[in-house]
Each structure stands twice: as structure tokens, then as C-alpha cells.
Design a protein around this motif. Structure first.
Motif, mmCIF file in Angstrom:
data_model
loop_
_atom_site.group_PDB
_atom_site.id
_atom_site.type_symbol
_atom_site.label_atom_id
_atom_site.label_comp_id
_atom_site.label_asym_id
_atom_site.label_seq_id
_atom_site.Cartn_x
_atom_site.Cartn_y
_atom_site.Cartn_z
ATOM 1 N N ARG A 296 44.422 54.395 32.962
ATOM 2 C CA ARG A 296 43.112 54.032 33.520
ATOM 3 C C ARG A 296 42.789 52.546 33.342
ATOM 4 N N LEU A 297 43.551 51.883 32.492
ATOM 5 C CA LEU A 297 43.320 50.453 32.272
ATOM 6 C C LEU A 297 44.042 49.572 33.292
ATOM 7 N N HIS A 298 44.881 50.169 34.152
ATOM 8 C CA HIS A 298 45.680 49.320 35.042
ATOM 9 C C HIS A 298 44.850 48.474 36.006
ATOM 10 N N PRO A 299 43.673 48.923 36.474
ATOM 11 C CA PRO A 299 42.886 48.012 37.321
ATOM 12 C C PRO A 299 42.434 46.756 36.575
ATOM 13 N N VAL A 300 42.076 46.925 35.311
ATOM 14 C CA VAL A 300 41.646 45.779 34.497
ATOM 15 C C VAL A 300 42.822 44.847 34.244
ATOM 16 N N TYR A 301 43.969 45.434 33.911
ATOM 17 C CA TYR A 301 45.171 44.619 33.701
ATOM 18 C C TYR A 301 45.517 43.832 34.967
ATOM 19 N N GLY A 302 45.468 44.519 36.116
ATOM 20 C CA GLY A 302 45.842 43.880 37.372
ATOM 21 C C GLY A 302 44.913 42.731 37.731
ATOM 22 N N ALA A 303 43.607 42.957 37.579
ATOM 23 C CA ALA A 303 42.645 41.899 37.882
ATOM 24 C C ALA A 303 42.862 40.688 36.985
ATOM 25 N N LYS A 304 43.169 40.936 35.717
ATOM 26 C CA LYS A 304 43.427 39.847 34.769
ATOM 27 C C LYS A 304 44.681 39.067 35.173
ATOM 28 N N LEU A 305 45.729 39.794 35.579
ATOM 29 C CA LEU A 305 46.963 39.143 36.015
ATOM 30 C C LEU A 305 46.721 38.255 37.232
ATOM 31 N N LEU A 306 45.959 38.767 38.196
ATOM 32 C CA LEU A 306 45.684 37.996 39.406
ATOM 33 C C LEU A 306 44.919 36.723 39.082
ATOM 34 N N LEU A 307 43.916 36.838 38.222
ATOM 35 C CA LEU A 307 43.086 35.686 37.875
ATOM 36 C C LEU A 307 43.870 34.656 37.077
ATOM 37 N N GLU A 308 44.733 35.123 36.175
ATOM 38 C CA GLU A 308 45.546 34.190 35.396
ATOM 39 C C GLU A 308 46.577 33.474 36.263
ATOM 40 N N SER A 309 47.095 34.187 37.276
ATOM 41 C CA SER A 309 48.095 33.592 38.151
ATOM 42 C C SER A 309 47.479 32.582 39.107
ATOM 43 N N ASP A 310 46.247 32.862 39.546
ATOM 44 C CA ASP A 310 45.576 31.982 40.490
ATOM 45 C C ASP A 310 44.067 32.100 40.304
ATOM 46 N N PRO A 311 43.458 31.147 39.586
ATOM 47 C CA PRO A 311 42.000 31.193 39.371
ATOM 48 C C PRO A 311 41.212 31.218 40.676
ATOM 49 N N ALA A 312 41.845 30.752 41.767
ATOM 50 C CA ALA A 312 41.172 30.743 43.066
ATOM 51 C C ALA A 312 41.601 31.932 43.921
ATOM 52 N N ILE A 313 42.034 33.010 43.281
ATOM 53 C CA ILE A 313 42.487 34.189 44.005
ATOM 54 C C ILE A 313 41.403 34.678 44.962
ATOM 55 N N ASN A 314 41.813 35.159 46.127
ATOM 56 C CA ASN A 314 40.846 35.667 47.098
ATOM 57 C C ASN A 314 39.978 36.745 46.452
ATOM 58 N N PRO A 315 38.651 36.606 46.518
ATOM 59 C CA PRO A 315 37.750 37.568 45.857
ATOM 60 C C PRO A 315 37.960 39.005 46.321
ATOM 61 N N GLN A 316 38.317 39.192 47.615
ATOM 62 C CA GLN A 316 38.532 40.538 48.142
ATOM 63 C C GLN A 316 39.747 41.187 47.482
ATOM 64 N N VAL A 317 40.812 40.404 47.302
ATOM 65 C CA VAL A 317 42.031 40.916 46.671
ATOM 66 C C VAL A 317 41.747 41.284 45.221
ATOM 67 N N TYR A 318 41.050 40.406 44.517
ATOM 68 C CA TYR A 318 40.685 40.651 43.117
ATOM 69 C C TYR A 318 39.824 41.908 43.002
ATOM 70 N N ASP A 319 38.843 42.036 43.891
ATOM 71 C CA ASP A 319 37.894 43.157 43.815
ATOM 72 C C ASP A 319 38.594 44.493 44.055
ATOM 73 N N VAL A 320 39.498 44.533 45.027
ATOM 74 C CA VAL A 320 40.222 45.782 45.301
ATOM 75 C C VAL A 320 41.091 46.169 44.110
ATOM 76 N N CYS A 321 41.748 45.191 43.510
ATOM 77 C CA CYS A 321 42.589 45.473 42.353
ATOM 78 C C CYS A 321 41.762 46.088 41.216
ATOM 79 N N LEU A 322 40.564 45.570 41.012
ATOM 80 C CA LEU A 322 39.723 46.031 39.899
ATOM 81 C C LEU A 322 38.984 47.330 40.207
ATOM 82 N N HIS A 323 38.620 47.552 41.469
ATOM 83 C CA HIS A 323 37.685 48.644 41.766
ATOM 84 C C HIS A 323 38.210 49.728 42.710
ATOM 85 N N HIS A 324 39.528 49.803 42.949
ATOM 86 C CA HIS A 324 40.007 50.807 43.907
ATOM 87 C C HIS A 324 39.920 52.235 43.383
ATOM 88 N N HIS A 325 39.594 52.417 42.095
ATOM 89 C CA HIS A 325 39.411 53.773 41.553
ATOM 90 C C HIS A 325 37.942 54.129 41.355
#
Length: 404
Positions: A224-253
Motif C-alpha cells: 500500500r506504500l507503493h504510491p508514496v514511494y513512486g511519487a517520491k521517486l518521481l519528485l527526486e528524479s525531476d523536481p519539475a515533474i509534470n503535476p498530472q504524472v505525479y498526482d496519478v502516481c500518488l493517488h491512483h488507488h
């Protein structure tokens, strides 16, 4: 400085900015790196790619004796390509015609996602440089014939589920975004979001992801923690990550009634893309074979999802049904005559009357001569009377009836 050169002139130490031609011909899933590995150099020269762009500010330049293509000629040719866009669009291809191309796209996409996610597991930052090209190829296939690729991505091996699930959700998100009449840029973002939605699972041990039995409470909490892990990975890889991509990663469940995770968001507080991803993610998950469970048939899956009150945004789910059809390709159905058939193609005008291939008699319990029946054709007296489960009839695999 960017220079376009022939692959024959490429040397180790050059910085590959972009590979020209179709992404399907590329030996790498990404560009934007220094070509240091001799094996990579050989792969490039053995590929169908004939030209590349190099960045001389980040790597070696051409020898003085070799002349790169005149930039003015590049612009002239590019203008010709743009002018060609004014020509009438090509006629839609047939289902069988697109299946072959879609199979290649699925295979290439799988290897691209495996490479991308493997780098994440090795502790490297997410490199999304190849994601846009991958999403564009999937989009083009869906434009040519939606049902081909959308049906193929459901057919995945158990041991490649984690990777092909990302490709499947990407394709489903693209098709759903188009059904919702979103603009081209948003369609592209929806595809990338679908592709990256489960990247956080790379932080979960394989022994848990592929466990054949029921997860313990502790293991389930880790998953159940994988959305949080994924959002963190995206943000660390690119602080300017597209907000839509970040949001789906964090909230698709998240669920429409607020019973989802990780934030228990409810209704319109869940973004449009996350509400879309919730439907696409669940559909592909329940139609896929897993180590602990056989996947449900596509028509059965939609029927069950329709019964889950509060799980999905009702309007988004209805749009998804219009994408897939009430009886999606690959569904086993019984006709009013008692014959069993597999759905081979959706009817855009009437979702209750798809094309089917009959192959078995439920009355005699024997195979019959295979025949394609268009239930929407004038004069056809047949109709679908029931959904059927493959397991109830002892059939092992019916995919060869519609994948030609």
C-alpha cells in the motif's frame, strides 16, 4: 551544438541527443547519453536507424574531414513533412491489420519499461527521456484501430505482469482521454501518467509482489506504500515533474467514496487523471493472470466493476465502457442460437452488437465450424444472450480465435 550525422559516422564518446526515424527501429529505449559502450555502438549500427543527432557540447564532434548535413536542408525537409500533414488522413486500418503492428509495439514497450524500472531498482534516478516516444507510438496505434492494442495488452505472462501492466494502463489511459475529448497534450500526459503510475512497486521486494498466496497484513501494508514511494521517486528524479504524472502516481488507488489510499480523498477532490487511472488500473489488474489468481474475462470484469458502488467515478466508468465495449474483444459469449462465440471486434455504433466468431455449440457440447458473425449486419437474427466464463466450459485459451 547539435549536428545530424549518419550512423556510419558515429563514434564512441559522442553524445546521442536523438535517434531519427521510428521509435520502433531504435535499439535503445531512450536517448540523451554518451555512447561509451562498444556493444551499444554495435547495436546502433546493426539497427534500422540511419541518422542521429549528436550534441558536440556534451561529447565528441565529427572529424574535420566529415561534413554533417546542412542545417538549412534539414529545415527544408522538415517543412515538407509539415506540409504533408495537410493531406487527407489515411483510412482506418482493419483490426487484423493493426494487430501485427500492435504486437511489435507491445514487445518494444515491455523492454523499454523493463529497462526503465530496472534502473530504478539499481538506485538510479528515473530517466523518462524515452517515455514520450513510447506513448506517441501507442497513441498512433490506438488512432489507427483502438481495439487492437487495447485487447493485446491484456494478454501478458504472469512473470512480466509488473512491466506490462504499466504499458496496459498507459494504453487504456490514452484511449480513455480521447473518449473524454481531452486535447492532444493532455492525452500525451495521460499516457505518461499511466506508464509511470506503478513505478513505486520497484521499491517493493519481488517476493511480495509475486507471492502466490495471500499477503500477510504486514506485507499488504508494504504494498500500500507503493504510491508514496513512486511519487517520491518521481519528485527526486525531476523536481519539475509534470503535476498530472505525479498526482496519478500518488493517488491512483483513491476511491470515489473516500475509502481508498493513501489520502482517503473523495469525489471531486480526486483529480480527473487519478479517477481515470483508478478505472484503468483495476480493469487491467483483474483481467490479468496473477501468481495467486486467474484473471477474469473482460466482459465479466466490466460487469463486476459496475457492481462496485462507490469505487469509481460513475461518469468516468461509463466513458471507459464506451472505450472497451460492453463485450470487449476476447469476451466469451453465448448467442441466442445457443452457439458460443468469442468477440473479435467492437461495434462503435452499437456496443450490444459486436463482431463475434462462433466455434462451439452449447447444445451439443461439441465444436462447430468457425464463422465470423456481424451481429449488427442487416438481417442477422442472432444476439448475445449471456456472458460466459471460459473456466465453466473447460476451455484453456481462446485468444487464438481473435489474435490473427
Amino acid at each position: 551544438m547539435l549536428k545530424k550525422i549518419a550512423v556510419a559516422d558515429i563514434k564512441q564518446g559522442m553524445y546521442l541527443h536523438e535517434l531519427c526515424g521510428s521509435w520502433m527501429d531504435h535499439p535503445f529505449w531512450k536517448a540523451g547519453f554518451v555512447l561509451n559502450d562498444p556493444a551499444d555502438l554495435q547495436s546502433l549500427k546493426n539497427s534500422a536507424v540511419t541518422e542521429v543527432w549528436i550534441d558536440t557540447s556534451k561529447g565528441l564532434d565529427l572529424p574535420v574531414s566529415v561534413v554533417s548535413e546542412d542545417p538549412e536542408q534539414v529545415q527544408i525537409r522538415a517543412e515538407a513533412v509539415l506540409q504533408a500533414a495537410a493531406a487527407p488522413p489515411p483510412k482506418p486500418v482493419t483490426m487484423s491489420g493493426e494487430i501485427k503492428r500492435a504486437l511489435l509495439i507491445c514487445e518494444r514497450s515491455k523492454h523499454a519499461v523493463i529497462s526503465m524500472f530496472t534502473e530504478v531498482r539499481m538506485g538510479k534516478a528515473i530517466d523518462m527521456s524515452g517515455a514520450d516516444a513510447l506513448v506517441s507510438d501507442i497513441t498512433e496505434s490506438i488512432l489507427r484501430h483502438p481495439s487492437a492494442l487495447l485487447s493485446l495488452v491484456r494478454l501478458k505472462k504472469v512473470d512480466e505482469y509488473t512491466y506490462m501492466h504499466s504499458v496496459a494502463v498507459c494504453a487504456l489511459m490514452i484511449a480513455l482521454a480521447r473518449q473524454l475529448d481531452l486535447g492532444d497534450e493532455l492525452v500525451q500526459q495521460a499516457g505518461v501518467a499511466g506508464l509511470m503510475h506503478d513505478v513505486g512497486k520497484m521499491m517493493i521486494d519481488d517476493s511480495i509482489l509475486n507471492k502466490p498466496g495471500r499477503l500477510t497484513d504486514e506485507e499488504f501494508e508494504k504494498v500500500r506504500l507503493h504510491p508514496v514511494y513512486g511519487a517520491k521517486l518521481l519528485l527526486e528524479s525531476d523536481p519539475a515533474i509534470n503535476p498530472q504524472v505525479y498526482d496519478v502516481c500518488l493517488h491512483h488507488h483513491e476511491k470515489y467514496d473516500g475509502s481508498g489510499y493513501p489520502k482517503s480523498l473523495k469525489g471531486e477532490n480526486i483529480s480527473l487523471f487519478a479517477r481515470m487511472a483508478a478505472v484503468c488500473d483495476v480493469y487491467d489488474a483483474i483481467t490479468s493472470d496473477r501468481p495467486y489468481k486467474k484473471g477474469w474475462g473482460p466482459a465479466e470484469s466490466l460487469q463486476r466493476m459496475a457492481q462496485w458502488q462507490g469505487h469509481f467515478d460513475p461518469l468516468i466508468f461509463q466513458a471507459f465502457v464506451r472505450v472497451m465495449g460492453i463485450y470487449p474483444v476476447g469476451s466469451l459469449v453465448r448467442l441466442s442460437s445457443g452457439r458460443l462465440a468469442i468477440v473479435t471486434e467492437k461495434n462503435e455504433q452499437n456496443l450490444l452488437k459486436p463482431k463475434v466468431k462462433v466455434f462451439f455449440s452449447s447444445k451439443s457440447n461439441l465444436p462447430i465450424e468457425q464463422e465470423v458473425v456481424d451481429l449488427a449486419q442487416a438481417g442477422c437474427t442472432e444476439s448475445i444472450s449471456a456472458r460466459e466464463r471460459i473456466e465453466d466450459w473447460g476451455f484453456r485459451n481462446l485468444d487464438d480465435l481473435w489474435v490473427e
